[in-house]
Design a protein around this motif. Structure first.
Motif, short mmCIF file in Angstrom:
data_model
loop_
_atom_site.label_atom_id
_atom_site.label_comp_id
_atom_site.label_asym_id
_atom_site.label_seq_id
_atom_site.Cartn_x
_atom_site.Cartn_y
_atom_site.Cartn_z
N LEU A 1 35.19 38.91 21.01
CA LEU A 1 35.36 38.19 22.27
C LEU A 1 34.48 38.81 23.35
O LEU A 1 33.88 38.09 24.16
N LEU A 2 34.37 40.13 23.35
CA LEU A 2 33.47 40.78 24.30
C LEU A 2 32.02 40.45 23.98
O LEU A 2 31.20 40.29 24.90
N ALA A 3 31.70 40.29 22.70
CA ALA A 3 30.34 39.88 22.33
C ALA A 3 30.06 38.48 22.88
O ALA A 3 28.95 38.21 23.38
N TRP A 4 31.04 37.58 22.81
CA TRP A 4 30.87 36.24 23.40
C TRP A 4 30.59 36.35 24.90
O TRP A 4 29.69 35.71 25.42
N GLN A 5 31.39 37.17 25.59
CA GLN A 5 31.20 37.28 27.04
C GLN A 5 29.86 37.91 27.36
O GLN A 5 29.21 37.54 28.34
N THR A 6 29.41 38.84 26.55
CA THR A 6 28.09 39.45 26.75
C THR A 6 27.01 38.38 26.62
O THR A 6 26.08 38.32 27.43
N LEU A 7 27.14 37.52 25.62
CA LEU A 7 26.20 36.41 25.45
C LEU A 7 26.28 35.46 26.64
O LEU A 7 25.25 35.00 27.15
N LEU B 1 26.16 41.52 32.50
CA LEU B 1 25.59 41.75 31.17
C LEU B 1 25.50 43.24 30.87
O LEU B 1 25.84 43.68 29.76
N ALA B 2 25.06 44.02 31.84
CA ALA B 2 24.95 45.47 31.64
C ALA B 2 26.31 46.09 31.36
O ALA B 2 26.46 46.89 30.42
#
Length: 135
Positions: free
Chosen positions: A30-36, A80-81
C-alpha cells in the motif's frame, strides 16, 4: 493553467486515508502504491486528481478559487521523498524509519486535507524566494 484548489485537498484526503492504513497495517504494498501516486502527482498525472476531475468535481459547484500547479506538484515530490524513505524502511529496515517517514507524510497530508495548509507548497515558496535572492 491554474487548478481548482479543491483537487489537491481531495488528493490529500485520499493520501491521508492511505497513509493511515499503512501505519496501522504496516503494508509495504500500500505504501508502494502511495509512492507511485506521489511520483505521478509530481509529474502532473495524479491518480487522485484524475478521480477528482472525473467523479467528484462534476458533482460540486463551480470552482471559486484556483492556484498554480507548481506548488502542489512540488509538494507531491516532497511526499515522494518521504514515502520512498518510508518504503525503504518498511521493506529493508529499520522499521522505525519506515514508520517515521510515513507518519511525517501523513501529518503533511492531514494538514492539507483538513485545514487547507500545504506544507510542501509553503516549502516551494521558500525555495523560490531563496533562489531569487541568490540570483
Amino acid at each position: 493553467m491554474d487548478i481548482d484548489v479543491r483537487g489537491p485537498r481531495f488528493g490529500a484526503a485520499a493520501t491521508t486515508v492511505v497513509l493511515a492504513v499503512v501505519l496501522i497495517t504496516g503494508n509495504p504494498w500500500l505504501l508502494a502504491w502511495q509512492t507511485l501516486a506521489f511520483a505521478l502527482g509530481a509529474a502532473g498525472r495524479s491518480p487522485y486528481g484524475w478521480v477528482f476531475r472525473r467523479a467528484v468535481r462534476p458533482r460540486l459547484g463551480p470552482p471559486v478559487a484556483f492556484e498554480a500547479p507548481e506548488p502542489p506538484r512540488f509538494a507531491q515530490a516532497v511526499g515522494l521523498a518521504f514515502a520512498g524513505l518510508g518504503l525503504v524502511g518498511l521493506v529493508l529496515g529499520p522499521g522505525w524509519l519506515g514508520l517515521a517517514a510515513t507518519a511525517a507524510a501523513l501529518a503533511a497530508a492531514f494538514l492539507n486535507a483538513v485545514f487547507g495548509y500545504c506544507l510542501g507548497c509553503e516549502l516551494y515558496l521558500l525555495v523560490r524566494r531563496a533562489a531569487v535572492r541568490v540570483e
